[in-house]
Design an enzyme around this catalytic site. Sequence first.
Site, PDB file in Angstrom:
ATOM      1  N   TYR A 153      -7.622  -1.430  -0.101  1.00  0.00           N
ATOM      2  CA  TYR A 153      -6.569  -3.291   0.648  1.00  0.00           C
ATOM      3  C   TYR A 153      -4.815  -2.340   0.684  1.00  0.00           C
ATOM      4  CZ  TYR A 153      -9.534  -6.293   2.332  1.00  0.00           C
ATOM      5  OH  TYR A 153      -9.677  -7.259   3.050  1.00  0.00           O
ATOM      6  N   GLU A 201      -0.349   0.491   7.354  1.00  0.00           N
ATOM      7  CA  GLU A 201       0.557  -0.639   8.485  1.00  0.00           C
ATOM      8  C   GLU A 201       1.810  -0.797   8.593  1.00  0.00           C
ATOM      9  OE1 GLU A 201      -2.027  -3.678   9.020  1.00  0.00           O
ATOM     10  OE2 GLU A 201      -4.095  -2.860   7.941  1.00  0.00           O
TER      11      GLU A 201
END
Lengths: 221, 285
Positions: free
Chosen positions: A146, A153
């Site tokens: 994550y 991102e």
Amino acid sequence: MAGLAILKRIYLAVYNWVVFAGWLQVLYWAVQTLRTSGYEAVYAAVERPLQFAQTAAILEIFHGMFGLVRSPVSATLPQIGSRIYVTWAILWSFPETRTSPIVSSLVLSWSITELIRYSFFGMREAFGITPSFLQWLRYSTFYILYPTGISSEVGLILTALPYVKVSEKYCLRMPNRLNIAFDNYFATLFTLASYIPGSPYMYTYMIGQRAKALAKAKKSA
Amino acid sequence: MLVTVTSRSGKEVVKGGIQLSENATVKDLKASIHKRTGNLYPERQRLSLPLVSGETRPIVLDGDKRLCDVFPEGSDHIVILKDLGPQVKYSTLFFFEYVGPLFIYAMFYFLPLYKFVGLLEKRVIYPVQTYATIYWCFYYFKRIMETFFVHKFSHATSPLSFVFRNCCYYWSFAIFIAYFVNHPYYTPVGETQMYIGFGLGIICQLANFYCHIILKNLRDPKGQGGYRIPRGFLFNYITCANYTTEIYQGLGFNIATQTVAGYSFLVVAAYIMSHWAAFRCLVQK
């Protein structure tokens, strides 16, 4: 109705394994390209299976809405939203970002996470088994993947930012008859800002899911 | 009689229970609980009977009922207390919802805010923009006046969290709409369309006001609760005519001003009100 239940199971089994196959291609081509050509070529190699596998995930919002799966829409929407945004509004829309090394970390984080997730659900729907090793992977690897995925991102969005501003792509200017305007640069900044509350929310959601899953496993053991 | 008060998890909330007279009502019980707990004023309490096997929704106790009528024959006198959290009056909630848009819209009309997004200071102000400001501000002023002088509320209170949630909704849309209608590059519609729009809006606001008067007169002056079906005027044809006139007045505003922002607010508001109306229709049947 028993027939409906079986139909649902077949559909979910097919869905999960087909998307799994997509991500497998992504991982394979990413690793191959890194070994032979280098990180600049990774996007070109994985573009099609990545777009396919990631866009297919939109169906999962409907799965949650119509009760096919138990995941709440509040958890799936931000996850899929950010993925689709990066895949289409950043990577596809702004080719200048494609040669960044961050693409590699992004693609590796996403594909490994998704391979574990889809095979886990695929096993459960198709064969009715939930191998404890796969379950452990699903509820443990996110601790690393994550953060790496989210940072990738954010990194890619930051990389795209100057191009977003200069190109004025997707911007809608006034005056117009509908009296509406859209500034992509502001929208992108707003999206970046949403990662600030969004990331801890998703991370703690997964930690909560892990606790629930492990408690359940202990009970049934 | 002795009443035991527990939380939903079974823990006793008031040690030793509460001793009440045989004719005591639920309201008296709530007052006693308030005295014993200090912070749980009656509006914060939701009292229900323990769930019988097979039931999923608890039976909530009505304030005016006598306790001896509420407990089933031969059962223990146990009530379950849920803390509803800090409560505000409906009039408070509505006031904050409406006061925001009133001032926000006026700010966008009167103050040179657009230079903060890099636009020109000097701008041409079209008549429609002036009329829109008057219309919008009067609309929310009317709503505030109705809140304090017309509406009679059933439940006394609403959770505090609703204030933040509802104000987000109203105030955000106010900013969204005010920004575009008062924008330096705003494109006005034709004069006829503007007059039709505002005309429709004014007529519907008047109709809406009359609907509110009808609804107010439904309530028993003695303050007895219960739902009555409104009759007369538009209520002879439409269940929730007050919502209908509300929606059409919004449509009037949008016909006159023509913005995506305005229409999107109309769609969302109409959607929400349709849900309320559907529920109302169900209750009426």
